[in-house]
Design a protein around this motif. Structure first.
Motif, PDB file in Angstrom:
ATOM      1  N   GLY A 171      -5.819  -3.925  -4.073  1.00  0.00           N
ATOM      2  CA  GLY A 171      -4.794  -3.753  -3.049  1.00  0.00           C
ATOM      3  C   GLY A 171      -3.788  -2.662  -3.334  1.00  0.00           C
ATOM      4  O   GLY A 171      -2.934  -2.375  -2.498  1.00  0.00           O
ATOM      5  N   VAL A 172      -3.882  -2.040  -4.505  1.00  0.00           N
ATOM      6  CA  VAL A 172      -2.894  -1.028  -4.872  1.00  0.00           C
ATOM      7  C   VAL A 172      -2.980   0.183  -3.942  1.00  0.00           C
ATOM      8  O   VAL A 172      -1.999   0.576  -3.300  1.00  0.00           O
ATOM      9  N   VAL A 173      -4.148   0.778  -3.853  1.00  0.00           N
ATOM     10  CA  VAL A 173      -4.355   1.959  -3.015  1.00  0.00           C
ATOM     11  C   VAL A 173      -5.526   1.762  -2.066  1.00  0.00           C
ATOM     12  O   VAL A 173      -5.445   2.077  -0.881  1.00  0.00           O
ATOM     13  N   LEU A 174      -6.609   1.213  -2.570  1.00  0.00           N
ATOM     14  CA  LEU A 174      -7.875   1.200  -1.841  1.00  0.00           C
ATOM     15  C   LEU A 174      -7.780   0.418  -0.534  1.00  0.00           C
ATOM     16  O   LEU A 174      -8.181   0.902   0.529  1.00  0.00           O
ATOM     17  N   MET A 175      -7.258  -0.805  -0.577  1.00  0.00           N
ATOM     18  CA  MET A 175      -7.136  -1.595   0.643  1.00  0.00           C
ATOM     19  C   MET A 175      -6.124  -0.976   1.601  1.00  0.00           C
ATOM     20  O   MET A 175      -6.334  -0.981   2.824  1.00  0.00           O
ATOM     21  N   ALA A 176      -5.050  -0.434   1.043  1.00  0.00           N
ATOM     22  CA  ALA A 176      -4.048   0.212   1.899  1.00  0.00           C
ATOM     23  C   ALA A 176      -4.642   1.422   2.617  1.00  0.00           C
ATOM     24  O   ALA A 176      -4.357   1.667   3.794  1.00  0.00           O
ATOM     25  N   ARG A 177      -5.486   2.181   1.921  1.00  0.00           N
ATOM     26  CA  ARG A 177      -6.128   3.331   2.555  1.00  0.00           C
ATOM     27  C   ARG A 177      -7.109   2.874   3.636  1.00  0.00           C
ATOM     28  O   ARG A 177      -7.158   3.440   4.729  1.00  0.00           O
ATOM     29  N   GLU A 178      -7.874   1.846   3.348  1.00  0.00           N
ATOM     30  CA  GLU A 178      -8.866   1.349   4.308  1.00  0.00           C
ATOM     31  C   GLU A 178      -8.195   0.794   5.557  1.00  0.00           C
ATOM     32  O   GLU A 178      -8.730   0.888   6.658  1.00  0.00           O
ATOM     33  N   GLU A 179      -6.986   0.241   5.390  1.00  0.00           N
ATOM     34  CA  GLU A 179      -6.242  -0.318   6.525  1.00  0.00           C
ATOM     35  C   GLU A 179      -5.298   0.702   7.152  1.00  0.00           C
ATOM     36  O   GLU A 179      -4.478   0.340   8.001  1.00  0.00           O
ATOM     37  N   HIS A 180      -5.382   1.968   6.724  1.00  0.00           N
ATOM     38  CA  HIS A 180      -4.572   3.062   7.266  1.00  0.00           C
ATOM     39  C   HIS A 180      -3.073   2.812   7.073  1.00  0.00           C
ATOM     40  O   HIS A 180      -2.247   3.177   7.916  1.00  0.00           O
ATOM     41  N   ARG A 181      -2.718   2.196   5.935  1.00  0.00           N
ATOM     42  CA  ARG A 181      -1.310   1.970   5.613  1.00  0.00           C
ATOM     43  C   ARG A 181      -0.829   2.878   4.490  1.00  0.00           C
ATOM     44  O   ARG A 181       0.375   2.963   4.231  1.00  0.00           O
ATOM     45  N   LEU A 182      -1.752   3.559   3.815  1.00  0.00           N
ATOM     46  CA  LEU A 182      -1.378   4.325   2.639  1.00  0.00           C
ATOM     47  C   LEU A 182      -0.441   5.469   2.985  1.00  0.00           C
ATOM     48  O   LEU A 182       0.533   5.726   2.264  1.00  0.00           O
ATOM     49  N   GLU A 183      -0.710   6.163   4.086  1.00  0.00           N
ATOM     50  CA  GLU A 183       0.148   7.278   4.473  1.00  0.00           C
ATOM     51  C   GLU A 183       1.578   6.820   4.728  1.00  0.00           C
ATOM     52  O   GLU A 183       2.548   7.502   4.373  1.00  0.00           O
ATOM     53  N   ILE A 184       1.722   5.647   5.345  1.00  0.00           N
ATOM     54  CA  ILE A 184       3.061   5.119   5.632  1.00  0.00           C
ATOM     55  C   ILE A 184       3.773   4.761   4.329  1.00  0.00           C
ATOM     56  O   ILE A 184       4.960   5.056   4.142  1.00  0.00           O
ATOM     57  N   LEU A 185       3.038   4.133   3.401  1.00  0.00           N
ATOM     58  CA  LEU A 185       3.632   3.741   2.131  1.00  0.00           C
ATOM     59  C   LEU A 185       4.057   4.960   1.315  1.00  0.00           C
ATOM     60  O   LEU A 185       5.115   4.964   0.686  1.00  0.00           O
ATOM     61  N   LEU A 186       3.224   5.997   1.335  1.00  0.00           N
ATOM     62  CA  LEU A 186       3.537   7.198   0.570  1.00  0.00           C
ATOM     63  C   LEU A 186       4.622   8.044   1.235  1.00  0.00           C
ATOM     64  O   LEU A 186       5.149   8.969   0.616  1.00  0.00           O
ATOM     65  N   ALA A 187       4.945   7.746   2.496  1.00  0.00           N
ATOM     66  CA  ALA A 187       6.006   8.486   3.182  1.00  0.00           C
ATOM     67  C   ALA A 187       7.389   8.067   2.699  1.00  0.00           C
ATOM     68  O   ALA A 187       8.380   8.752   2.957  1.00  0.00           O
ATOM     69  N   LYS A 188       7.470   6.953   1.979  1.00  0.00           N
ATOM     70  CA  LYS A 188       8.742   6.511   1.432  1.00  0.00           C
ATOM     71  C   LYS A 188       9.190   7.487   0.330  1.00  0.00           C
ATOM     72  O   LYS A 188       8.371   8.193  -0.244  1.00  0.00           O
TER      73      LYS A 188
END
Length: 262
Positions: A86-103
């Motif tokens: 859930g660190v990066v891989l699941m967030a990327r698959e769920e298209h949430r990684l870009e939002i998290l990295l925008a912080k």
């Protein structure tokens, strides 16, 4: 807007991390150990003898402890893996990684902080189960004296250290992958790869014939062949595994930062 420190991020991730898998693992470990010591001695003598001869163990104690150690290794690795996905891989698959990295958080700190609950969970479950292994040997003296409580605990801590390093190392792959199922397959293969030498010893002992150092380095049951050494090597390995796992996590964060910059 001030940028939170890594310690503050890690504390927040730990505070909000799900506890269900950690609690289940910490409870399941001692239960699995207890069941092993209750049920395995009831197996037919030829089954016990097959395992004893195959893994080059001296008595029933070695057979029981080897099964106990598999529980330590399994729980520590897969509890850690569940959080690591859930660190990066699941967030990327769920298209949430870009939002998290925008912080306003550096990608390296983001990965490191989110890995803390996974690594801590693996360590806690592994240590708790290793302690249960040592206690089981202490309260079950009639199984033999080929292994000691201290050696059993040390072997469990050694495998906990190995699980921590594997979980942290898998993050180097996870930050580059996009398919969680592929990540899970690769992680399971990495875990199985460390168990295969023991199966080779069981079914093809000739592979290690005349190569004792190779067997010592690769075969899991070798932890029981050197009980006195394992009693201090296990705690030392766990102490050394902590900074190594952290370095691997930081390297994974650097890879993510580089990919994000490109």
């Amino acid at each position: 807007m001030s940028i939170p420190t890594l310690s503050a991020l890690a504390a927040a991730e730990w505070r909000h991390a799900p506890r269900r898998a950690l609690l289940l693992g910490a409870v399941a470990g001692p239960i699995m150990i207890a069941l092993t010591h209750l049920v395995l001695p009831l197996f037919p003598a030829r089954v016990i003898d097959f395992m004893r001869r195959g893994f080059i163990l001296d008595d029933l104690a070695g057979v029981l402890v080897l099964n106990d150690l598999m529980a330590v290794y399994f729980l520590a690795f897969f509890i850690g893996l569940a959080g690591s996905l859930g660190v990066v891989l699941m967030a990327r698959e769920e298209h949430r990684l870009e939002i998290l990295l925008a912080k306003p958080i550096r990608p390296g700190d983001f990965v490191a902080a989110r890995c803390v609950p996974a690594l801590a969970g693996a360590g806690i479950v592994g240590v708790a189960t290793a302690v249960a292994c040592g206690l089981a040997v202490a309260v079950h003296p009639d199984i033999g004296d080929s292994v000691s409580s201290a050696g059993t605990l040390g072997a469990g801590l050694f495998l906990t250290a190995l699980a921590l390093v594997l979980v942290a190392g898998m993050q180097l792959l996870f930050v580059r992958l996009r398919d969680p199922f592929l990540g899970l397959l690769l992680a399971c293969f990495a875990w199985l790869a460390t168990c295969i030498p023991a199966a080779v010893l069981l079914y093809r002992p000739d592979v290690f014939q005349g190569r004792p150092r190779l067997a010592d380095a690769l075969v899991m049951s070798s932890l029981l062949w050197h009980d006195a050494t394992t009693s201090w090597l296990g705690p030392l390995a766990l102490v050394l595994a902590l900074p190594l796992a952290w370095l691997l996590v930081r390297a994974a964060g650097a890879l993510l930062a580089r990919a994000d910059a490109l």
